[in-house]
Enzyme design. Structure first.
Site, mmCIF file in Angstrom:
data_model
loop_
_atom_site.group_PDB
_atom_site.id
_atom_site.type_symbol
_atom_site.label_atom_id
_atom_site.label_comp_id
_atom_site.label_asym_id
_atom_site.label_seq_id
_atom_site.Cartn_x
_atom_site.Cartn_y
_atom_site.Cartn_z
ATOM 1 N N GLY A 48 -50.295 -48.340 -88.056
ATOM 2 C CA GLY A 48 -51.499 -47.529 -88.071
ATOM 3 C C GLY A 48 -51.597 -46.759 -89.376
ATOM 4 O O GLY A 48 -50.579 -46.450 -89.992
ATOM 5 N N GLN A 53 -54.411 -40.381 -95.111
ATOM 6 C CA GLN A 53 -53.135 -40.834 -95.670
ATOM 7 C C GLN A 53 -53.303 -41.569 -96.995
ATOM 8 O O GLN A 53 -52.314 -41.821 -97.689
ATOM 9 C CB GLN A 53 -52.407 -41.742 -94.671
ATOM 10 C CG GLN A 53 -51.937 -40.994 -93.427
ATOM 11 C CD GLN A 53 -51.171 -41.910 -92.497
ATOM 12 O OE1 GLN A 53 -51.769 -42.612 -91.703
ATOM 13 N NE2 GLN A 53 -49.866 -41.936 -92.608
ATOM 14 N N CYS A 97 -44.079 -42.331 -89.331
ATOM 15 C CA CYS A 97 -45.365 -42.169 -90.008
ATOM 16 C C CYS A 97 -45.201 -42.627 -91.447
ATOM 17 O O CYS A 97 -44.206 -42.299 -92.087
ATOM 18 C CB CYS A 97 -45.770 -40.694 -89.963
ATOM 19 S SG CYS A 97 -47.350 -40.364 -90.752
ATOM 20 N N LEU A 98 -46.177 -43.383 -91.948
ATOM 21 C CA LEU A 98 -46.081 -43.875 -93.327
ATOM 22 C C LEU A 98 -46.086 -42.732 -94.340
ATOM 23 O O LEU A 98 -45.645 -42.911 -95.471
ATOM 24 C CB LEU A 98 -47.221 -44.862 -93.621
ATOM 25 C CG LEU A 98 -47.165 -46.173 -92.825
ATOM 26 C CD1 LEU A 98 -48.379 -47.041 -93.143
ATOM 27 C CD2 LEU A 98 -45.874 -46.931 -93.105
ATOM 28 N N HIS A 139 -51.727 -40.601 -82.311
ATOM 29 C CA HIS A 139 -51.077 -40.238 -83.574
ATOM 30 C C HIS A 139 -52.097 -40.278 -84.723
ATOM 31 O O HIS A 139 -52.147 -39.363 -85.565
ATOM 32 C CB HIS A 139 -49.919 -41.219 -83.816
ATOM 33 C CG HIS A 139 -49.198 -41.069 -85.121
ATOM 34 N ND1 HIS A 139 -47.852 -40.747 -85.199
ATOM 35 C CD2 HIS A 139 -49.620 -41.208 -86.411
ATOM 36 C CE1 HIS A 139 -47.495 -40.689 -86.480
ATOM 37 N NE2 HIS A 139 -48.547 -40.979 -87.238
ATOM 38 N N GLU A 140 -52.927 -41.332 -84.756
ATOM 39 C CA GLU A 140 -53.895 -41.475 -85.860
ATOM 40 C C GLU A 140 -55.017 -40.439 -85.757
ATOM 41 O O GLU A 140 -55.447 -39.882 -86.781
ATOM 42 C CB GLU A 140 -54.474 -42.899 -85.891
ATOM 43 C CG GLU A 140 -53.452 -44.021 -86.088
ATOM 44 C CD GLU A 140 -52.499 -43.797 -87.246
ATOM 45 O OE1 GLU A 140 -52.888 -43.178 -88.257
ATOM 46 O OE2 GLU A 140 -51.335 -44.241 -87.140
ATOM 47 N N HIS A 143 -53.991 -37.275 -87.209
ATOM 48 C CA HIS A 143 -54.136 -37.251 -88.676
ATOM 49 C C HIS A 143 -55.534 -36.766 -89.081
ATOM 50 O O HIS A 143 -55.683 -36.046 -90.069
ATOM 51 C CB HIS A 143 -53.944 -38.651 -89.269
ATOM 52 C CG HIS A 143 -52.519 -39.014 -89.550
ATOM 53 N ND1 HIS A 143 -51.721 -38.303 -90.434
ATOM 54 C CD2 HIS A 143 -51.739 -40.018 -89.087
ATOM 55 C CE1 HIS A 143 -50.517 -38.862 -90.486
ATOM 56 N NE2 HIS A 143 -50.498 -39.903 -89.672
HETATM 57 NI NI NI Z 1 -48.883 -41.203 -89.292
#
Ligand code: NI
Length: 177
Positions: A48, A53, A97-98, A139-140, A143
């Site tokens: 995701g 991000q 998380c990226l 989660h997204e 963000h």
């Molecule tokens: Ni994340």
């Protein structure tokens, strides 16, 4: 069409703490942005990626939770996603998380969510999700509201990860491998 892998914003960064704005219209720029986000997510690789991000503060995320080897790709783009209901029942997943590479923690979230969103054709959807997809969507969407998974942890754990990430970013800047 030329997809571009964009640099991923790493924690800590002010852009990851901001609330993103609604998308007013699905323009070519929005479509191109989602293509770049998808390419960036697959390249990372991750399941995701939310627009903040890559430094774009708009309410868009992409995901693909089909991560087993023989599974067909399952790319989903959600624009202006909204959780309209969630279950009392919880589930726990080890999240990463990226924007916080190499750090993971078990996070408790509602097991089921009802989500409304708009797709790239401007079509409105409403669907219930469970399991990994449900966790990923929550989660997204976090963000898009300036929230990270580490915000669910206690202050000690969160500060430890943030300190390590600051060090990681400093070393990355210096080119230390
Ligand atoms: Ni994340």
């Amino acid at each position: 069409m030329s997809m571009m892998i964009r640099p991923i914003v790493l924690h800590p960064d002010a852009r990851l703490k901001k609330k993103s704005v609604e998308v007013e219209r699905i323009t070519d720029a929005v479509i191109e942005l989602t293509e770049d986000m998808m390419a960036t997510m697959y390249d990372a690789p991750g399941i995701g990626l939310a627009a903040p991000q890559i430094g774009v503060l708009e309410r868009i995320f992409v995901m693909d939770c089909a991560k087993k080897e023989n599974e067909e790709p399952d790319p989903i783009v959600m624009i202006n996603p909204l959780i309209t209901a969630c279950s009392e029942e919880k589930s726990i997943y080890e999240e990463g998380c990226l924007s916080i590479p190499e750090h993971f923690a078990e996070i408790t979230r509602p097991e089921l969510v009802q989500v409304e969103w708009v797709d790239l054709k401007g079509k409105q959807h409403s669907e219930e999700f469970s399991g990994l997809k449900s966790t990923c969507i929550q989660h997204e969407i976090d963000h898009l509201n300036g929230k990270l998974f580490i915000d669910y942890l206690g202050p000690m754990k969160r500060q430890l990860i943030t300190r390590k990430m600051k060090k990681f970013k400093r070393e990355k800047l210096r080119g230390v491998e």
